[in-house]
Design an enzyme around this catalytic site. Structure first.
Site, PDB file in Angstrom:
ATOM      1  N   SER A  70      18.362  61.357  17.256  1.00 16.46           N
ATOM      2  CA  SER A  70      17.651  61.322  18.423  1.00 16.46           C
ATOM      3  C   SER A  70      16.342  61.262  18.574  1.00 16.46           C
ATOM      4  O   SER A  70      15.723  60.547  17.929  1.00 16.46           O
ATOM      5  CB  SER A  70      18.124  62.412  19.287  1.00 16.46           C
ATOM      6  OG  SER A  70      18.082  62.350  20.746  1.00 16.46           O
ATOM      7  N   HIS A  73      20.464  57.893  19.760  1.00 15.62           N
ATOM      8  CA  HIS A  73      20.238  57.865  21.214  1.00 15.62           C
ATOM      9  C   HIS A  73      19.554  56.997  21.872  1.00 15.62           C
ATOM     10  O   HIS A  73      18.326  57.112  21.461  1.00 15.62           O
ATOM     11  CB  HIS A  73      20.084  59.363  21.845  1.00 15.62           C
ATOM     12  CG  HIS A  73      21.162  60.407  21.320  1.00 15.62           C
ATOM     13  ND1 HIS A  73      20.825  61.632  21.135  1.00 15.62           N
ATOM     14  CD2 HIS A  73      22.385  60.109  20.714  1.00 15.62           C
ATOM     15  CE1 HIS A  73      22.067  62.398  20.651  1.00 15.62           C
ATOM     16  NE2 HIS A  73      23.076  61.472  20.570  1.00 15.62           N
ATOM     17  N   ASP A  89      23.896  67.185  19.774  1.00 13.73           N
ATOM     18  CA  ASP A  89      24.781  66.547  19.012  1.00 13.73           C
ATOM     19  C   ASP A  89      24.493  66.247  17.483  1.00 13.73           C
ATOM     20  O   ASP A  89      23.508  66.707  17.101  1.00 13.73           O
ATOM     21  CB  ASP A  89      24.480  64.794  19.586  1.00 13.73           C
ATOM     22  CG  ASP A  89      25.482  64.078  19.730  1.00 13.73           C
ATOM     23  OD1 ASP A  89      26.685  64.373  19.368  1.00 13.73           O
ATOM     24  OD2 ASP A  89      25.391  62.809  19.983  1.00 13.73           O
TER      25      ASP A  89
END
Lengths: 195, 272
Positions: A18, A45, A138
């Site tokens: 991310s 992401h 996540d």
């Protein structure tokens, strides 16, 4: 933790990241061997739009073929596949991709958990999952599933990650098999061998 | 943390049960996705064993309703992929506007966001009065929601941004009345919609259309089933009519693709 370890067979590498993970990918890609005997699947992401930007960015740094994963596409060794923005990326038993536009997980679509879990189910103990920098929750549940199937957990060293939260969570809650700095990852991947 | 999980064989058992007891055929759905939905439901509803889960699905009709709602993906958005709606507005619908009457099928419409988006574009092109939108879904519960034209206000900011990018010509807020947490959309839009259940796997063609929209439904089907559904659409589209798919879906490997021509760069094909 940085010593080169002779590792078990690898049938796929899945990388999740991310915030702060793009830098790591840009560091890894120029140093990757061009004939890797397994596929690399990347879930990062990002915002929808500018579809091919990440693909182009990575393609310009490697001789491996980099492409956005398409639904029902067979997964081949030596290729790099990137999860498309705004879809979850799943892996089928016959080693092809499926896309899924269901609810966001951890405010994310694609979600790293979804791809890690689905990959674990298919590649089992020959899967290597690498979790990079990020400030999101996540990846942890996904890593838990990978561990259950005896796949290998690799995390970016939280001490040198731009956003340590994501890899730190795995470090604190599960035992990572390898903790690597960004500059050690390419040679780690190059040294993984086929099952 | 749940320990019990469901393996591939058990998924197969459940899918067979459902076909046998309820007549819904999920056997040709993409396996990874349906497995994830079923496993998720199993843990969400805190079943302790596969046997209990299986028994409940088979014997409890109320629970099966929930099962159907949860394993089919109903996530959708208004004016999703604005460039797609620009192509509808500027290329597809003006062509269809030359017909005396426009019949459109929104297949797998879920809670109706795409059907409403389409109705808004038709209205702004002054075509809605002579159009009829058939909106269908496998799942009766989502159709009930769609009919009401009620959408959560939380999403309206995103939808109105999409609408602007899709070259909407009005003030988006003219189309709804905000009421607490909900936006109630204009009845004039629903007056041109017919909602009905239709199962793409087992039901047949029911009319001829100038446009079929089926977006982010086929990604859940395996290749053979995708081709069957394309054949169903082919039997339901008039000559020179259009078929519109989701941004990651394609007709590419379907044998009859040679009878279709792609519209610019969008996932829209015209039947020749």
């Amino acid at each position: 933790m940085a010593e080169t370890v002779i590792t078990q067979g690898c049938s796929a590498v899945v990388i999740g990241g991310s915030a702060g993970s793009l830098d790591v990918l840009l560091e890894i890609f120029p140093k990757l061997d061009k004939n890797l005997p397994f596929p690399i699947i990347i879930v990062i992401h990002r915002k929808p739009g500018g579809e091919s930007l990440l693909t182009d960015l990575l393609q310009n740094r490697t001789q491996l073929n980099v492409m956005e994963a398409e639904e029902k596409q067979p997964i081949k060794a030596g290729y790099v596949y990137i999860a498309p923005a705004d879809y979850h990326l799943l892996i089928e038993e016959n080693q092809s991709f499926s896309l899924d536009y269901s609810e966001k997980i951890n405010y994310s679509r694609p979600s790293i958990d979804v791809t890690f879990q689905s990959a674990a189910d298919v590649y089992k103990d020959s899967l290597y999952c690498i979790l990079l920098s990020g400030s999101n929750a996540d990846g942890l549940d996904g890593m838990r599933t990978v561990k259950r199937f005896k796949g290998k957990l690799v995390i970016q060293n939280p001490d040198t990650a731009i956003m340590p939260f994501m890899p730190q969570q795995v470090k604190s809650n599960l035992k990572a098999d390898y903790i690597l700095n960004a500059w050690e990852m390419a040679s780690f991947i190059n040294n993984l061998c086929k099952v | 943390m749940f320990n019990e999980t469901i393996d591939n064989e058990q998924i197969q058992i459940i899918l067979n049960d459902i076909l046998e007891v309820y007549g819904y055929d999920f056997l040709e759905y993409s396996h990874a996705s349906i497995k994830r939905r079923i496993t998720r439901l199993f843990s969400l509803d805190k079943f302790v064993s596969f046997a209990e889960f299986r028994y409940t699905i088979k014997n409890d009709k109320q629970y099966f309703k929930r099962f159907l709602e949860e394993i089919t993906v109903n996530v959708t958005e208004m004016f999703r992929d604005p460039s797609f709606y620009r192509a509808l507005r500027n290329d597809v619908l003006p062509t269809l506007g030359t017909y005396p009457f426009i019949r459109i099928w929104v297949a797998g419409c879920s809670t109706g966001e795409e059907a409403f988006s389409l109705a808004i574009v038709l209205k702004e092109l002054n075509l809605l009065h002579k159009s009829l939108i058939y909106a269908t879904d496998i799942n009766p519960a989502v159709l009930e929601k769609a009919k009401k034209g009620l959408f959560s206000l939380n999403h309206l900011k995103q939808y109105s941004e999409n609408y602007l990018q899709a070259e909407g010509t009005n003030d988006f807020s003219n189309y709804y009345i905000a009421n607490y947490s909900l936006a109630k959309f204009d009845q004039a839009l629903t007056s041109k919609m017919i909602f009905s259940t239709h199962n793409l796997v087992s039901d047949h063609s029911f009319n001829e259309f100038q446009l079929i929209m089926c977006r982010n439904v086929l990604i859940y089907f395996d290749k053979d089933l995708q081709h069957k559904v394309f054949n169903l659409f082919d039997n339901s589209i008039e000559k020179l009519g259009y078929l519109a798919l989701g941004s990651k879906e394609s007709l590419d490997f379907w044998p009859k693709i040679k009878d279709y021509k792609r519209v610019k760069t969008e996932k829209i094909w015209r039947k020749l």
